[in-house]
Design a protein around this motif. Structure first.
Motif, PDB file in Angstrom:
ATOM      1  N   LEU A 113     -11.110  -8.659 -34.511  1.00  0.00           N
ATOM      2  CA  LEU A 113     -10.467  -7.670 -34.625  1.00  0.00           C
ATOM      3  C   LEU A 113      -9.849  -8.275 -33.031  1.00  0.00           C
ATOM      4  N   GLN A 114      -9.533  -8.872 -32.577  1.00  0.00           N
ATOM      5  CA  GLN A 114      -8.403  -9.358 -31.531  1.00  0.00           C
ATOM      6  C   GLN A 114      -7.829 -10.047 -31.984  1.00  0.00           C
ATOM      7  N   ILE A 115      -8.150 -11.467 -32.503  1.00  0.00           N
ATOM      8  CA  ILE A 115      -7.311 -12.196 -33.111  1.00  0.00           C
ATOM      9  C   ILE A 115      -6.245 -11.362 -34.590  1.00  0.00           C
ATOM     10  N   GLU A 116      -7.126 -10.075 -35.600  1.00  0.00           N
ATOM     11  CA  GLU A 116      -6.326  -9.971 -36.580  1.00  0.00           C
ATOM     12  C   GLU A 116      -4.864  -9.002 -35.866  1.00  0.00           C
ATOM     13  N   THR A 117      -5.247  -8.386 -34.456  1.00  0.00           N
ATOM     14  CA  THR A 117      -4.414  -7.027 -34.139  1.00  0.00           C
ATOM     15  C   THR A 117      -3.178  -8.228 -33.285  1.00  0.00           C
ATOM     16  N   ALA A 118      -3.708  -9.070 -32.556  1.00  0.00           N
ATOM     17  CA  ALA A 118      -2.726 -10.019 -32.065  1.00  0.00           C
ATOM     18  C   ALA A 118      -1.290 -10.807 -33.091  1.00  0.00           C
ATOM     19  N   GLY A 119      -2.048 -10.644 -34.372  1.00  0.00           N
ATOM     20  CA  GLY A 119      -0.793 -10.962 -35.180  1.00  0.00           C
ATOM     21  C   GLY A 119       0.170  -9.778 -35.790  1.00  0.00           C
ATOM     22  N   SER A 120       0.738 -10.641 -36.169  1.00  0.00           N
ATOM     23  CA  SER A 120       2.482  -9.659 -37.384  1.00  0.00           C
ATOM     24  C   SER A 120       1.816  -8.720 -37.228  1.00  0.00           C
ATOM     25  N   PRO A 169     -23.045  -9.167 -34.898  1.00  0.00           N
ATOM     26  CA  PRO A 169     -22.422  -8.470 -35.498  1.00  0.00           C
ATOM     27  C   PRO A 169     -21.402  -8.199 -34.301  1.00  0.00           C
ATOM     28  N   ILE A 170     -21.801  -8.191 -33.015  1.00  0.00           N
ATOM     29  CA  ILE A 170     -21.358  -7.854 -31.478  1.00  0.00           C
ATOM     30  C   ILE A 170     -19.805  -8.409 -31.586  1.00  0.00           C
ATOM     31  N   MET A 171     -20.133  -9.277 -31.201  1.00  0.00           N
ATOM     32  CA  MET A 171     -19.500 -11.452 -31.375  1.00  0.00           C
ATOM     33  C   MET A 171     -18.525 -11.017 -32.158  1.00  0.00           C
ATOM     34  N   MET A 172     -18.698 -11.778 -33.256  1.00  0.00           N
ATOM     35  CA  MET A 172     -17.961 -11.629 -34.971  1.00  0.00           C
ATOM     36  C   MET A 172     -16.854 -10.539 -34.745  1.00  0.00           C
ATOM     37  N   THR A 173     -17.333  -9.297 -34.614  1.00  0.00           N
ATOM     38  CA  THR A 173     -16.466  -7.885 -34.597  1.00  0.00           C
ATOM     39  C   THR A 173     -15.182  -7.897 -33.276  1.00  0.00           C
ATOM     40  N   VAL A 174     -15.945  -8.313 -32.171  1.00  0.00           N
ATOM     41  CA  VAL A 174     -15.175  -7.991 -31.713  1.00  0.00           C
ATOM     42  C   VAL A 174     -13.909  -9.503 -31.958  1.00  0.00           C
ATOM     43  N   VAL A 175     -13.466 -11.032 -31.916  1.00  0.00           N
ATOM     44  CA  VAL A 175     -13.317 -11.938 -32.131  1.00  0.00           C
ATOM     45  C   VAL A 175     -12.192 -11.460 -33.251  1.00  0.00           C
ATOM     46  N   LEU A 197      -8.222  -1.649 -42.703  1.00  0.00           N
ATOM     47  CA  LEU A 197      -9.048  -1.491 -43.516  1.00  0.00           C
ATOM     48  C   LEU A 197      -9.419  -2.978 -44.263  1.00  0.00           C
ATOM     49  N   ALA A 198      -8.352  -4.068 -44.739  1.00  0.00           N
ATOM     50  CA  ALA A 198      -8.624  -4.708 -45.914  1.00  0.00           C
ATOM     51  C   ALA A 198      -9.601  -5.872 -44.733  1.00  0.00           C
ATOM     52  N   VAL A 199      -9.242  -5.631 -43.312  1.00  0.00           N
ATOM     53  CA  VAL A 199      -9.936  -6.489 -42.457  1.00  0.00           C
ATOM     54  C   VAL A 199     -11.695  -5.816 -42.155  1.00  0.00           C
ATOM     55  N   ALA A 200     -11.710  -4.934 -41.782  1.00  0.00           N
ATOM     56  CA  ALA A 200     -13.114  -4.274 -41.785  1.00  0.00           C
ATOM     57  C   ALA A 200     -13.418  -4.120 -43.048  1.00  0.00           C
TER      58      ALA A 200
END
Length: 311
Positions: A144-151, A136-142, A156-159
């Motif tokens: 969030l990092q990828i999704e927030t790096a995009g435009s 859970p920790i590893m998948m959550t962090v990666v 809510l959809a990602v979460a």
């Protein structure tokens, strides 16, 4: 030396068997996919459930165990991402993949069989407790990092998608079921026990053969320098940090410390490639990192087993 071979040869011998079967085309990609699905969906969950449901309540849960392991993850993840950005000129999304591959251990296909081979039943509790929060920790962090790096930012959809993925993951479900059974004092019996036992008995060999089949698919060709950096961080730096903290700096029982170090010493997990493939970024590097780190881990894992005094 004989004790070392008794641990290393069965583990990497079965990986080599799977790789050889794929090279000789005795088993194809469809067989590899089916075997991997069986391991993830049935065999490993059965092993986890049986181990937790038949074990006693956890009498110790040292905080140093968690600090040592995830401090190591934080360091190698950060270094992997920084190298991707500063040395290899990759964007933030691919840097997240490099960091993830540097810190994500191959727990199910290699870690569970090898650690149980090394420590037996005494290592099962710390192993599965770490496994419970590692994914859970590893998948959550990666994610969030990828999704927030995009435009686009679809918080809510990602979460929601991430929560569904984690809560319905067979490993997480098996961990929850095993802990619930342990708490309730329930142990499977009769036909149910026979089914669980038979599935659990196949977990280790099937997982290792599946890893060998996967290596043939991923191949060992990719961005050479980034792959070597990721492999070095995963196989050397990560377990070194955990060893220094768990064995020499923090109050961690010996078996728990050994499990944490070996968990960290595992090669890059297949999830690194799966996440890269999903987001269509860093696929070549992550797939090669999985293959190269697994091949090199024959030597590095043997070294850490010796350092820990397991052999």
């Amino acid at each position: 030396m004989s004790d070392l071979l008794a641990i290393v040869l069965p583990t990497f011998g079965l990986i080599g068997l799977g790789y050889g079967a794929a090279q000789l085309r005795l088993m194809g990609e469809r067989a590899g996919d089916g075997l991997s699905d069986y391991v993830f969906l049935l065999a490993i969950p059965a092993l986890i459930f049986r181990t937790l449901s038949t074990g006693g309540a956890v009498e110790q849960n040292p905080w140093g165990y968690w600090v040592a392991y995830f401090a190591g993850v934080a360091v190698v993840w950060t270094l992997g991402a920084l190298c991707a950005r500063r040395l290899f000129g990759r964007d933030r999304r691919e840097a997240a993949i490099h960091g993830f591959a540097s810190g994500q251990s191959n727990t199910v296909l290699v870690g569970v069989p090898l650690i149980l081979q090394a420590y037996g039943a005494t290592g099962a509790t710390p192993l599965f407790l770490l496994l419970a929060i590692h994914l859970p920790i590893m998948m959550t962090v990666v994610t969030l990092q990828i999704e927030t790096a995009g435009s686009e930012r679809r918080g809510l959809a990602v979460a929601g998608r991430l929560a569904r993925t984690i809560l319905t993951h067979p490993i997480v479900v098996a961990l929850a079921a095993g802990l619930a059974a342990q708490t309730a004092g329930y142990q499977p019996s009769g036909a149910l026990k026979a089914i669980v036992d038979q599935l659990a008995a196949t977990a280790s060999p099937c997982a290792l053969v599946a890893m060998g089949l996967a290596l043939k698919r991923y191949g060992m060709r990719g961005d050479v320098k980034p792959v070597l950096v990721i492999s070095g961080l995963k196989l050397v730096v990560h377990p070194l940090i955990v060893w220094l903290l768990a064995v020499h700096a923090l109050p961690v029982p010996p078996v728990w410390a050994g499990v944490a170090v070996l968990f960290a010493a595992m090669p890059s997990g297949v999830n690194a490639y799966l996440v890269a493939a999903r987001y269509k970024v860093g696929e070549k590097t992550s797939s090669a990192a999985v293959a190269v780190s697994t091949a090199l881990s024959v030597v590095t894992v043997s070294f850490w087993l010796w350092v820990l005094g397991v052999v």
